[in-house]
Each structure stands twice: as structure tokens, then as C-alpha cells.
Scaffold this motif. Sequence first.
Motif, PDB file in Angstrom:
ATOM      1  N   ASN A  81      50.347  -1.413  25.868  1.00 28.59           N
ATOM      2  CA  ASN A  81      49.331  -2.334  25.356  1.00 28.59           C
ATOM      3  C   ASN A  81      48.688  -1.787  24.088  1.00 28.59           C
ATOM      4  OD1 ASN A  81      47.881  -4.867  25.958  1.00 28.59           O
ATOM      5  ND2 ASN A  81      46.097  -3.539  26.121  1.00 28.59           N
ATOM      6  N   ALA A  82      48.447  -0.474  24.060  1.00 29.76           N
ATOM      7  CA  ALA A  82      47.769   0.153  22.926  1.00 29.76           C
ATOM      8  C   ALA A  82      48.722   0.783  21.917  1.00 29.76           C
ATOM      9  CB  ALA A  82      46.809   1.224  23.437  1.00 29.76           C
ATOM     10  N   ASN A  89      53.953  -3.037  22.702  1.00 34.59           N
ATOM     11  CA  ASN A  89      54.803  -4.106  23.191  1.00 34.59           C
ATOM     12  C   ASN A  89      54.100  -4.771  24.368  1.00 34.59           C
ATOM     13  OD1 ASN A  89      56.780  -5.595  24.628  1.00 34.59           O
ATOM     14  ND2 ASN A  89      58.420  -4.309  23.792  1.00 34.59           N
ATOM     15  N   TYR A  90      53.534  -5.950  24.120  1.00 31.88           N
ATOM     16  CA  TYR A  90      52.786  -6.645  25.167  1.00 31.88           C
ATOM     17  C   TYR A  90      53.675  -7.078  26.327  1.00 31.88           C
ATOM     18  CZ  TYR A  90      48.767  -6.886  22.012  1.00 31.88           C
ATOM     19  OH  TYR A  90      47.710  -6.579  21.188  1.00 31.88           O
ATOM     20  N   LYS A  95      54.855  -6.206  32.025  1.00 29.18           N
ATOM     21  CA  LYS A  95      55.790  -5.813  33.083  1.00 29.18           C
ATOM     22  C   LYS A  95      55.208  -4.678  33.936  1.00 29.18           C
ATOM     23  CE  LYS A  95      59.483  -3.137  32.266  1.00 29.18           C
ATOM     24  NZ  LYS A  95      60.797  -2.723  31.744  1.00 29.18           N
ATOM     25  N   TYR A  96      54.634  -3.685  33.282  1.00 27.85           N
ATOM     26  CA  TYR A  96      54.097  -2.540  34.030  1.00 27.85           C
ATOM     27  C   TYR A  96      52.779  -2.863  34.720  1.00 27.85           C
ATOM     28  CZ  TYR A  96      57.920   0.247  32.317  1.00 27.85           C
ATOM     29  OH  TYR A  96      59.172   0.740  32.058  1.00 27.85           O
ATOM     30  N   PHE A  97      51.942  -3.678  34.102  1.00 27.22           N
ATOM     31  CA  PHE A  97      50.717  -4.096  34.791  1.00 27.22           C
ATOM     32  C   PHE A  97      51.070  -4.934  36.024  1.00 27.22           C
ATOM     33  CE2 PHE A  97      48.276  -3.716  30.591  1.00 27.22           C
ATOM     34  CZ  PHE A  97      47.684  -2.519  30.961  1.00 27.22           C
ATOM     35  N   LYS A  98      52.100  -5.744  35.916  1.00 26.46           N
ATOM     36  CA  LYS A  98      52.539  -6.572  37.053  1.00 26.46           C
ATOM     37  C   LYS A  98      53.020  -5.678  38.191  1.00 26.46           C
ATOM     38  CE  LYS A  98      54.036 -10.648  38.825  1.00 26.46           C
ATOM     39  NZ  LYS A  98      53.941 -10.419  40.246  1.00 26.46           N
ATOM     40  N   MET A 115      45.365 -10.153  29.984  1.00 25.08           N
ATOM     41  CA  MET A 115      46.519 -10.576  29.182  1.00 25.08           C
ATOM     42  C   MET A 115      46.690 -12.091  29.222  1.00 25.08           C
ATOM     43  SD  MET A 115      49.239  -7.486  29.670  1.00 25.08           S
ATOM     44  CE  MET A 115      50.111  -7.840  28.122  1.00 25.08           C
ATOM     45  N   TYR A 116      46.529 -12.689  30.399  1.00 19.80           N
ATOM     46  CA  TYR A 116      46.630 -14.153  30.486  1.00 19.80           C
ATOM     47  C   TYR A 116      45.480 -14.824  29.751  1.00 19.80           C
ATOM     48  CZ  TYR A 116      50.609 -14.744  33.598  1.00 19.80           C
ATOM     49  OH  TYR A 116      51.877 -14.791  34.117  1.00 19.80           O
ATOM     50  N   GLU A 117      44.301 -14.262  29.846  1.00 18.59           N
ATOM     51  CA  GLU A 117      43.168 -14.886  29.163  1.00 18.59           C
ATOM     52  C   GLU A 117      43.338 -14.843  27.653  1.00 18.59           C
ATOM     53  OE1 GLU A 117      38.299 -14.988  29.139  1.00 18.59           O
ATOM     54  OE2 GLU A 117      39.311 -13.520  30.401  1.00 18.59           O
ATOM     55  N   LYS A 118      43.840 -13.707  27.140  1.00 21.02           N
ATOM     56  CA  LYS A 118      44.014 -13.551  25.693  1.00 21.02           C
ATOM     57  C   LYS A 118      45.336 -14.123  25.179  1.00 21.02           C
ATOM     58  CE  LYS A 118      41.563  -9.645  24.178  1.00 21.02           C
ATOM     59  NZ  LYS A 118      41.655  -8.287  23.670  1.00 21.02           N
TER      60      LYS A 118
END
Length: 153
Positions: A81-82, A89-90, A95-98, A115-118
Motif C-alpha cells: 500500500n505504501a 501496488n494497491y 490481496k494481502y489485506f484480504k 481501500m473500498y471507501e477510497k
Amino acid sequence: MKKILSILLFASLCFCYDASDLPLAKKACKQGNAEGCFALAFLYQEGLGVEQNYQKAVEYYKKACNKNNARACAGLGFAYNAGRGVRQNYFEAFKYFKKSCDGGYMVGCGMLGVMYEKGNGVRQDKYMAKEYYGKACDLGAQDGCDEYKRLNK
């Protein structure tokens, strides 16, 4: 929104390892222990007992995540993410947050909500954001509860 991101980031990093854990973490990771690899990743990420090295942190987070350590998967999500130690790579972050969330880690679920909100790496979807904030809340993240309520207004 910025508040939840910073609090989730802090929560993901506050694992209470310090430089004195380095020898044990190295030994445990070498023996294939996921928590040892996770600890080693954290130590490299923070530069505790070793020179800070995001690439090595990612390497050890991957080892631990591949052994289903949900916190390590969140660590990888934050790295992607950072763009720390890897190219930003978002899609990889998602994938990893999931995987982290599916493993029952509230931080992974909260970050999926962000991520969904943004709309980072996924199509922006307030309904899905609310769902993942709710999961984070159910797993004990007060910020997830707060964000769920905010989106429910």
C-alpha cells in the motif's frame, strides 16, 4: 478517514518486539516458525537490533504470510500500500489485506474497508467498505465500529 488509517497502521505495527528478540526470531524463522519470521520482519521494518531494511522485512513477512500468519499478511498489505520495500501496488495490498482479514485479523479487515471507501485497488464501494469496517468492529477494532457508524448515516 485519515484517523482510521493512522490508528490501523499503529495497531499493525505495535507487536511489542524489540532488539532483544532478534536471536530467537532468527532461530525460530530458520526452523520454519511463522511467528519467528513475523517477528524478524517487524524488527527489520523498524530497524530494531538490525539496520532498517524494508526489502528484508517484506521477505520475512512473505515467509510468515505463506504460513498463514494473518498479521504478517497485513504487514505485506501495508508494504504494498505504501510502496515500502516493494513497488506500490494497491492490487497486491488488497490481496494481502484480504488474506489477513480472512485469517481473522481486524487490521486487515479495517484496511479493506479503507481501500473500498477510497477505491484503491478496487472499485469504490461504500457498501463493501461498511461491510469490512463491520468485520473489523466484530473482531474488536473500535475504529472499525466508528467508521461503520459514520458510513451508516
